[in-house]
Design a protein around this motif. Structure first.
Motif, mmCIF file in Angstrom:
data_model
loop_
_atom_site.group_PDB
_atom_site.id
_atom_site.type_symbol
_atom_site.label_atom_id
_atom_site.label_comp_id
_atom_site.label_asym_id
_atom_site.label_seq_id
_atom_site.Cartn_x
_atom_site.Cartn_y
_atom_site.Cartn_z
ATOM 1 N N VAL A 417 -18.306 41.140 -3.338
ATOM 2 C CA VAL A 417 -17.368 42.208 -2.993
ATOM 3 C C VAL A 417 -15.935 41.673 -3.031
ATOM 4 O O VAL A 417 -15.610 40.687 -2.346
ATOM 5 C CB VAL A 417 -17.662 42.785 -1.587
ATOM 6 N N TYR A 418 -15.076 42.313 -3.841
ATOM 7 C CA TYR A 418 -13.663 41.946 -3.958
ATOM 8 C C TYR A 418 -12.807 42.990 -3.251
ATOM 9 O O TYR A 418 -13.257 44.103 -2.986
ATOM 10 C CB TYR A 418 -13.262 41.859 -5.438
ATOM 11 N N ARG A 419 -11.554 42.610 -2.968
ATOM 12 C CA ARG A 419 -10.690 43.541 -2.243
ATOM 13 C C ARG A 419 -10.271 44.728 -3.112
ATOM 14 O O ARG A 419 -10.291 45.867 -2.678
ATOM 15 C CB ARG A 419 -9.437 42.815 -1.750
ATOM 16 N N THR A 420 -9.876 44.439 -4.373
ATOM 17 C CA THR A 420 -9.356 45.510 -5.223
ATOM 18 C C THR A 420 -10.169 45.615 -6.512
ATOM 19 O O THR A 420 -10.839 44.658 -6.924
ATOM 20 C CB THR A 420 -7.891 45.265 -5.613
ATOM 21 N N ALA A 421 -10.048 46.782 -7.170
ATOM 22 C CA ALA A 421 -10.741 46.988 -8.443
ATOM 23 C C ALA A 421 -10.230 46.018 -9.497
ATOM 24 O O ALA A 421 -10.986 45.502 -10.322
ATOM 25 C CB ALA A 421 -10.544 48.429 -8.906
ATOM 26 N N GLU A 422 -8.942 45.740 -9.469
ATOM 27 C CA GLU A 422 -8.337 44.829 -10.456
ATOM 28 C C GLU A 422 -8.967 43.433 -10.365
ATOM 29 O O GLU A 422 -9.344 42.830 -11.371
ATOM 30 C CB GLU A 422 -6.820 44.760 -10.211
ATOM 31 N N GLU A 423 -9.101 42.943 -9.125
ATOM 32 C CA GLU A 423 -9.710 41.607 -8.926
ATOM 33 C C GLU A 423 -11.167 41.622 -9.388
ATOM 34 O O GLU A 423 -11.650 40.666 -9.997
ATOM 35 C CB GLU A 423 -9.655 41.231 -7.434
ATOM 36 N N LYS A 424 -11.863 42.723 -9.089
ATOM 37 C CA LYS A 424 -13.270 42.830 -9.474
ATOM 38 C C LYS A 424 -13.410 42.750 -10.995
ATOM 39 O O LYS A 424 -14.253 41.999 -11.513
ATOM 40 C CB LYS A 424 -13.851 44.160 -8.972
ATOM 41 N N TYR A 425 -12.593 43.528 -11.723
ATOM 42 C CA TYR A 425 -12.737 43.544 -13.190
ATOM 43 C C TYR A 425 -12.360 42.208 -13.821
ATOM 44 O O TYR A 425 -12.944 41.814 -14.821
ATOM 45 C CB TYR A 425 -11.920 44.703 -13.792
ATOM 46 N N LYS A 426 -11.414 41.502 -13.207
ATOM 47 C CA LYS A 426 -11.086 40.148 -13.707
ATOM 48 C C LYS A 426 -12.327 39.265 -13.597
ATOM 49 O O LYS A 426 -12.662 38.508 -14.511
ATOM 50 C CB LYS A 426 -9.945 39.540 -12.871
ATOM 51 N N ALA A 427 -13.006 39.341 -12.434
ATOM 52 C CA ALA A 427 -14.212 38.523 -12.210
ATOM 53 C C ALA A 427 -15.325 38.926 -13.167
ATOM 54 O O ALA A 427 -16.064 38.079 -13.677
ATOM 55 C CB ALA A 427 -14.671 38.684 -10.758
ATOM 56 N N VAL A 428 -15.445 40.228 -13.436
ATOM 57 C CA VAL A 428 -16.471 40.725 -14.366
ATOM 58 C C VAL A 428 -16.243 40.141 -15.756
ATOM 59 O O VAL A 428 -17.176 39.656 -16.409
ATOM 60 C CB VAL A 428 -16.451 42.283 -14.411
ATOM 61 N N ILE A 429 -14.989 40.184 -16.227
ATOM 62 C CA ILE A 429 -14.662 39.645 -17.566
ATOM 63 C C ILE A 429 -14.975 38.146 -17.618
ATOM 64 O O ILE A 429 -15.543 37.655 -18.605
ATOM 65 C CB ILE A 429 -13.170 39.910 -17.918
ATOM 66 N N ARG A 430 -14.648 37.427 -16.538
ATOM 67 C CA ARG A 430 -14.933 35.970 -16.497
ATOM 68 C C ARG A 430 -16.448 35.732 -16.627
ATOM 69 O O ARG A 430 -16.893 34.877 -17.387
ATOM 70 C CB ARG A 430 -14.437 35.348 -15.180
ATOM 71 N N ALA A 431 -17.239 36.520 -15.864
ATOM 72 C CA ALA A 431 -18.696 36.344 -15.875
ATOM 73 C C ALA A 431 -19.284 36.674 -17.255
ATOM 74 O O ALA A 431 -20.184 35.995 -17.746
ATOM 75 C CB ALA A 431 -19.333 37.234 -14.802
#
Length: 903
Positions: A417-431
């Motif tokens: 769980v990330y704080r913001t959608a932006e942080e989440k999508y960055k992590a998704v792209i990395r994965a």
């Protein structure tokens, strides 16, 4: 210390374990028959079917025939498809035959499983329906499994939209029929609008096997199927109101995302009223609160909903200038489905599309009530246990978890769980990049088209090759999902990828085998499969070494089942794989339903940017939120069903009445009874019981008899006779009416009179039922307000719906009697007038055709030349002119008026 329940389960096993154990003896019997069945030639399998069919139709129970039927079907599948069913697949088939839901994980071969109970139950000759979620799967499965049924000497049909009535009837007449839930429901409604038995397609509801049963009986059960006809066109009103909505400010309305509702505030109502008066939509001096303003208020509310609750590329897409709804559970387009109450028109106005007229309901049924028509119902899916209570309560279906053929090796990670959608999508792209670099195929799940395309743009920016699967690419669905297991493949998908085609590591072998069999039908299917599997082994091993399929979900859905479906795409048949959910506090579920406590904990931890919290406790908290939403949705469906049950009882009565009328050869007794009841009602109305002759309204009765019975009777004179009472008058009217109808029957001819009576009865029933449905809709929309008066809306609805139904039946009797009283045989003058009218219309059409032909090809007259080689005495030299074409003799006349008369 272990609880009593846990100890008991360890000793006795769970209820599910006991059900599975009980089938092992049957599976053993099926396996014992295998050598005997294997020894039969192809004709022997068909002969065995005939023997089993005779025994079933002679009264032997299907349970007794099960081992032989399943063994025969397994051998037919092995020969036709090169697939030998596993023991667990036989178990799944046994549970389906018993009327249960078989929960089988992805990749366990549910399509093949359905053939076993379908074959067994089709032996009765009553037909079996196998229900799929879309037309593509219905056609694919019918073609694929049709080979198995053909090897057994059984017929397979498939039902899909836009078939002719003959094609549908032929498909339903087959032993096994594949169809979507929508088409089955609509055909049921259409059949009950037909006027001849021979036009009806379906031949009963014997046994249905519902594939993806949770999607069809749970997710889609909130929306009834409706056949509708066009109503008044109000396009201008929708467009005018649509222009007002963008002028509203946030303080003018409030949105409740939990209930998906939007309402005007008091300030908004005042502002809106001013705007409507200025634009000339609301007349001067008329308030929004006046009864005359009901329609405008309704349309304004729908306009507001269209703008604030329905987002393009999420709830719908615009395709070829048309608003097409998106299924929130599967992400698929729902062509032909429209929102009711003018909401669809409001969205069309918002998007600048052509506004189609609103519709009035001609017939409707919910999926719950349609599927409860079947004598036996069963289903299969990968995810049903979370909804076991609803299946049991609504449909009487048990859920049995069938063991997997091989143990599940998938690793399910805790949610991040990330704080913001932006942080989440960055992590998704990395994965995704990390998995892609090591060759691990990745399936990325999104909840909407908009989000899948946004993620696609982010991957393009990073230079990662990928496929996108959403409602825009639905034609390529099978191919995209089939390729999703290849080395290094990245597939972004809405929930569509949770259904249908298997994702197999290294690519889909079955799709390659089917293509190869189609290209080379002479070669043994088992040989083709062996060759393709050998080629596939190296590709599969490379993907296994990379870690198997990685399912990466970018959001949690309202339903745990939808999440489990996506997760279940990985780890089929013991394959390695992993799944992970990447979430943020901005996600809809977290924002609307997530516990405030979770937000406090996350903010209290002082999380840094791009940092995620990962803990089993977070998973549990989210599952609790999902369970709450599921419970609420279950309540909505239960409430819908309770109201629909009231209508369903009435629907059954009307549809049975129609069927009885269509089956009857002679309806004169029914019509006579209706006429006599109308007479009794008239006498009661104008000559109330226990009243004196001076209180009778004979003038009113005379007028009513002229209107209802088309007869001029001396009722006043009868009433003036000494000692006459209401019974005498009633008998005299009935006698006169019966004599008049007997004379009509003689004039028409008995056969013609019977046909007229049948058509009048059916048409009147249909008209009255449509009016009744509309009345019930209006009653349903207002009855909720009775709750404010401490009265149960459902009880109020039941009481008033019953009164309305009785009133409809009274109206039916009166309309049938009045129409039959007014029909008369066609006289010679009528016939001549019709013939003259038809001749004038024909002459006008021919004149138009001649004028058009002259303008296109120049004048044709007496100087036109004969066709070269024309011989008046040899018709073979005339060519093959159309009846309205110029005669080849060159006369300038039409062929039909010249040599065509001689031909």
């Amino acid at each position: 210390m272990l609880g009593i329940g846990t100890v008991a389960r360890k000793v006795f096993g769970t209820a599910n374990d006991r059900k599975v154990k009980a089938t092992r003896g049957l599976v053993g019997k099926i396996n014992a028959l295998e050598p005997e069945i294997e020894a039969l030639d192809d004709a022997g399998l068909i002969a065995r079917t005939e023997e089993l069919r005779e025994r079933a139709q002679a009264g032997e129970s299907l349970d007794a025939l099960l081992p032989e039927a399943f063994a025969n079907c397994r051998e037919a599948a092995r020969r036709a498809l090169g697939l030998r069913a596993f023991d667990v697949q036989l178990m799944g088939g046994i549970f389906l035959h018993q009327g249960n839901i078989s929960e089988m994980k992805t990749g366990e071969g549910k399509t093949l499983v359905a053939t076993f109970p379908a074959y067994l139950n089709a032996l009765t000759g009553k037909g079996v329906h196998i229900v799929t979620v879309n037309d593509y799967l219905a056609k694919r499965d019918a073609e694929w499994m049709g080979k198995v049924f053909a090897a057994l000497g059984m017929t397979t049909g498939v039902v899909y939209p836009d078939q002719t009535n003959e094609e549908k009837t032929a498909a339903y007449a087959c032993d096994v029929t594949y169809a979507t839930n929508n088409e089955l429901g609509f055909d049921y409604l259409r059949d009950n609008m037909k006027s001849e038995l021979s036009e009806m397609s379906q031949r009963g509801h014997n046994f249905a096997i519902v594939d993806e049963v949770d999607s069809i009986l749970i997710d889609e059960a909130r929306t009834p199927l409706i056949i509708s006809g066009p109503a008044q066109d109000r396009s201008d009103l929708y467009i005018a109101i649509d222009k007002l909505i963008p002028e509203l400010k946030e303080e003018h309305y409030s949105i409740d995302e939990k209930t998906r509702n939007v309402t005007f505030t008091d300030e908004g109502n005042e502002y809106l009223e001013e705007l409507l008066v200025i634009r000339g939509i609301l007349p001067e001096g008329q308030s929004l609160y006046d009864p005359e303003s009901t329609t405008i208020v309704h349309h304004v509310n729908q306009g507001l909903r269209a703008h604030k609750l329905f987002a393009k590329d999420k709830e719908y897409i615009v395709r070829d200038g048309e608003v097409v709804l998106i299924d929130e559970f599967t992400g698929r387009m729902m062509s032909g489905r429209r929102l009711s109450d003018g909401l669809h028109q409001a969205i069309e106005a918002k998007e600048g599309c052509d506004i189609k007229p609103e519709n009035v309901t001609l017939a409707s049924v919910t999926f719950q009530n349609y599927f409860r028509l079947y004598d036996k119902l069963s289903g299969m899916t990968g995810t049903a246990l979370t909804e076991a209570e609803e299946f049991a309560e609504i449909y009487g279906l048990g859920v049995v978890e069938v063991p997997t053929n091989k143990p599940i090796a998938r690793i399910d990670k805790d949610d991040a769980v990330y704080r913001t959608a932006e942080e989440k999508y960055k992590a998704v792209i990395r994965a995704i990049k990390e998995a892609h670099e090591k060759g691990q195929p990745t399936l990325v799940g999104t909840t909407s088209i908009e989000k899948s395309e946004m993620l696609s743009q982010m991957l393009d920016a990073e230079g990662v090759a990928h496929n996108v699967l959403n409602a825009r690419q639905h034609e390529k669905e099978a191919q995209i999902v089939g390729d999703a297991g290849k080395l290094g493949a990245v597939t972004i998908a809405t929930n569509m990828a949770g259904r249908g085609t298997d994702i197999k590591l290294g690519g889909n072998v079955d799709m390659k085998v089917l293509e190869a069999i189609a290209a080379d039908p002479e070669t043994d299917p088992a040989e083709i499969r062996a060759r393709i599997e050998a080629e596939h082994e190296a590709a599969e091993k490379a993907v296994i070494d990379a870690g198997g399929l990685f399912v990466l979900a970018t959001e949690r859905h309202e339903s745990r089942r939808i999440d489990n479906q996506l997760r279940g795409r990985s780890g089929r048949q013991g394959d390695p794989g992993q799944s992970a959910f990447y979430l943020s506090l901005d996600d809809d579920l977290m924002r609307i339903f997530g516990s405030e406590r979770l937000e406090k904990v996350l903010s209290g931890l002082g999380m840094k940017e791009d940092e995620a919290i990962i803990h089993p406790w977070v998973n549990k908290s989210l599952e609790r939120a999902q369970a709450k939403v599921e419970g609420r949705n279950f309540d909505i469906r239960k409430q819908l069903l309770k109201f629909d049950d009231v209508m369903n009882e009435q629907r059954k009565v009307i549809f049975k009445q129609r069927l009885d009328i269509m089956r009857a050869d002679d309806l004169s007794d029914i019509v006579k009874d209706m006429r006599n009841e109308v007479v009794d009602d008239l006498v009661d109305q104008f000559m109330p019981p226990k009243t004196y002759a001076e209180q009778w309204d004979m003038e009113g009765m005379h007028a009513a008899i002229v209107e209802q019975l088309n007869m001029d009777l001396p009722v006043q004179e009868w009433a003036d006779e000494e000692g006459v009472d209401d019974e005498d008058i009633s008998e005299r009217i009935e006698k006169a009416a019966n004599e008049m109808m007997a004379q009509k029957a003689a004039a028409f001819g008995p056969a013609n009179m019977r046909m007229v009576e049948k058509q009048v009865l059916l048409q009147t029933i249909d008209t009255k039922w449509r009016e009744h449905l509309l009345t019930l809709e209006h009653l349903r929309s207002v009855v909720g307000f009775r709750g404010y008066a401490q009265r149960d809306p459902l009880n109020e609805y039941k009481t008033e719906a019953f009164q309305l139904f009785e009133s409809m039946l009274d109206g039916l009797r009166q309309d049938v009697t009045r129409q039959l009283a007014q029909v008369r045989p066609m006289t010679e003058e009528d016939r001549k007038a019709i013939m003259e009218q038809m001749a004038q219309q024909q002459a006008a059409l021919e004149a138009q055709a001649d004028a058009a032909r002259t303008s296109e090809d120049g004048p044709r007259g007496e100087n036109a030349a004969a066709v070269e080689g024309f011989d008046e005495n040899d018709p073979e030299t005339w060519g093959n002119p159309g009846r309205n074409a110029p005669c080849p003799c060159g006369s300038g006349k039409k062929f039909k008026h010249c040599h065509g008369r001689l031909a």
